[in-house]
Design an enzyme around this catalytic site. Structure first.
Site, PDB file in Angstrom:
ATOM      1  N   SER A  46       0.799  -1.237   0.000  1.00  0.00           N
ATOM      2  CA  SER A  46       0.000   0.000   0.000  1.00  0.00           C
ATOM      3  C   SER A  46       0.827   1.282   0.000  1.00  0.00           C
ATOM      4  O   SER A  46       0.255   2.368  -0.151  1.00  0.00           O
ATOM      5  CB  SER A  46      -0.948   0.018   1.192  1.00  0.00           C
ATOM      6  N   LYS A  93       0.180   3.383  -2.915  1.00  0.00           N
ATOM      7  CA  LYS A  93      -1.020   4.217  -3.033  1.00  0.00           C
ATOM      8  C   LYS A  93      -0.686   5.711  -3.076  1.00  0.00           C
ATOM      9  O   LYS A  93      -1.423   6.511  -3.641  1.00  0.00           O
ATOM     10  CB  LYS A  93      -2.004   3.895  -1.889  1.00  0.00           C
ATOM     11  N   TYR A 125      -4.265  -2.493  -9.906  1.00  0.00           N
ATOM     12  CA  TYR A 125      -4.146  -2.401  -8.443  1.00  0.00           C
ATOM     13  C   TYR A 125      -3.232  -3.506  -7.886  1.00  0.00           C
ATOM     14  O   TYR A 125      -2.342  -3.236  -7.076  1.00  0.00           O
ATOM     15  CB  TYR A 125      -5.541  -2.459  -7.800  1.00  0.00           C
ATOM     16  N   TYR A 167      -4.152   3.988   8.302  1.00  0.00           N
ATOM     17  CA  TYR A 167      -5.470   3.396   8.579  1.00  0.00           C
ATOM     18  C   TYR A 167      -5.954   3.789   9.965  1.00  0.00           C
ATOM     19  O   TYR A 167      -5.846   4.922  10.367  1.00  0.00           O
ATOM     20  CB  TYR A 167      -5.416   1.872   8.375  1.00  0.00           C
ATOM     21  N   VAL A 189       1.335  -3.553   3.815  1.00  0.00           N
ATOM     22  CA  VAL A 189       1.393  -4.827   4.538  1.00  0.00           C
ATOM     23  C   VAL A 189       2.657  -5.642   4.221  1.00  0.00           C
ATOM     24  O   VAL A 189       2.868  -6.686   4.819  1.00  0.00           O
ATOM     25  CB  VAL A 189       0.125  -5.700   4.343  1.00  0.00           C
TER      26      VAL A 189
HETATM   27  O1  DON Z   1      -5.042  -4.948  -1.143  1.00  0.00           O
HETATM   28  C1  DON Z   1      -4.341  -5.631  -0.428  1.00  0.00           C
HETATM   29  O2  DON Z   1      -4.813  -6.403   0.337  1.00  0.00           O
HETATM   30  C2  DON Z   1      -2.832  -5.481  -0.453  1.00  0.00           C
HETATM   31  N1  DON Z   1      -2.317  -5.844  -1.688  1.00  0.00           N
HETATM   32  C3  DON Z   1      -2.386  -4.113  -0.077  1.00  0.00           C
HETATM   33  C4  DON Z   1      -2.893  -3.778   1.259  1.00  0.00           C
HETATM   34  C5  DON Z   1      -1.998  -2.980   2.086  1.00  0.00           C
HETATM   35  O3  DON Z   1      -0.785  -2.929   1.987  1.00  0.00           O
HETATM   36  C6  DON Z   1      -2.699  -2.325   3.146  1.00  0.00           C
HETATM   37  N2  DON Z   1      -1.752  -1.812   4.052  1.00  0.00           N
HETATM   38  N3  DON Z   1      -1.472  -1.705   5.073  1.00  0.00           N
END
Ligand code: DON
Length: 305
Positions: free
Chosen positions: A65, A68, A188, A241, A259
């Protein structure tokens, strides 16, 4: 300020915590579940180009993320205020992959940093003609080195991305996604699967501490000064978040986490910083990465407040 001894000290303080203070690598994407949690890297780049790094700062990881921020930058540059017709700018107070608010808010995501918001940004980018290769070109151009996808992670995201698929279809049902859902999700999933290291991310993000000027010579401008101020505002209020309030309290810098365990942080007009450690806390932020940012803020006294 001489940052190298500070980063060395933080690295020395963090390493003994491997395996000692809880946290777990993201397991909902199988390819991420295999990453060793006993890793820590930290790197920074000042506005005038001085760099410092410590620990595993050269080890590649999945940016997830953190990407983003960069897709938001592209979309803001391309669409200006039209972007906000589809995406809000408020903290969600919910986990990053939550579906619940979308029902009440007619498919308009709260902000561009929750998954629904980033998928809506990806939809805008697909409409503007962006493809996966354009994301790599942007990141490579920003950090000055070739950057690639982790194909295994991209596939793993797609085959286990049930919530993201649900979010995209749900928004589509409200008429808030213009393109084919599969095309939007492909962009995405690939943005999440970009592989970079701490030093590359600290460099790539450095337009955020330079009022939008390109990390190296200022040209071409990556975003306007106003856009960058707004991206930093969103990072502070929504970039971590459900932990954003606590991060503002204990670190005091705009941050964006992923993540994969990476976090970028901005000290406007001074520097950008990237920390990485794969084990996450329950909010999905890097446990030791956040600890390291707290140590950095305390040692340097740097804060936007
Ligand atoms: O959309 C997802 O689940 C992951 N590819 C990215 C999520 C993410 O990194 C959220 N972050 N903390």
């Amino acid at each position: 300020m001489n940052y190298q001894p500070i980063l060395d000290e933080i690295d020395a303080l963090i390493r003994p915590s491997f395996g000692q203070c809880g946290g777990a690598v993201a397991s909902y994407i199988p390819a991420l579940a295999r990453v060793s949690p006993a890793q820590f890297g930290i790197a920074l780049r000042t506005c005038d180009g001085v760099e410092a790094s410590a620990g595993d700062a050269a080890t590649l990881f999945s940016v997830q993320s953190v990407s983003k921020v960069f897709t938001l930058t592209l979309a803001m540059r391309r669409l200006g205020d039209r972007l906000w017709e589809r995406i809000g700018r408020e903290p969600s107070g919910n986990p990053f992959n939550s579906l619940v608010q979308l029902e009440n808010e007619q498919g308009k995501p709260r902000n561009p940093f929750i998954n629904a918001g980033a998928i809506a940004v990806a939809d805008r980018l697909v409409s503007e003609g962006y493809a996966n290769a354009d994301l790599l070109a942007l990141m490579s151009q920003l950090c000055g080195e070739p950057v690639g996808f982790d194909d295994e992670v991209a596939v793993s995201e797609a085959v286990t991305g049930f919530r993201n698929i649900a979010l995209a279809n749900f928004m589509k049902s409200f008429g808030k996604i213009d393109n084919d859902v599969n095309a939007v999700l492909d962009l995405y999933f690939h943005q999440c699967a970009i592989r970079m290291n701490c030093l590359q991310l600290a460099r790539a993000a450095s337009y955020l501490c330079r009022d939008g000027a390109h990390p190296f010579d200022g040209n071409p401008e990556v975003a306007s000064a106003t856009q960058v101020h707004r991206i930093n505002a969103l990072m502070l209020t929504c970039g971590t978040y459900d932990a954003a309030g606590d991060v503002a309290f204990s670190i005091g810098l705009p941050c964006k986490s992923g993540v994969g365990g990476g976090v970028i942080a901005v000290v406007p007009d001074r520097l950008t910083l990237c920390v990485w450690s794969p084990a996450l806390d329950p909010t999905g932020n890097s446990l030791l990465g956040m600890k390291a940012l707290e140590l950095f803020a305390a040692r340097t006294g740097l804060s936007i407040f």
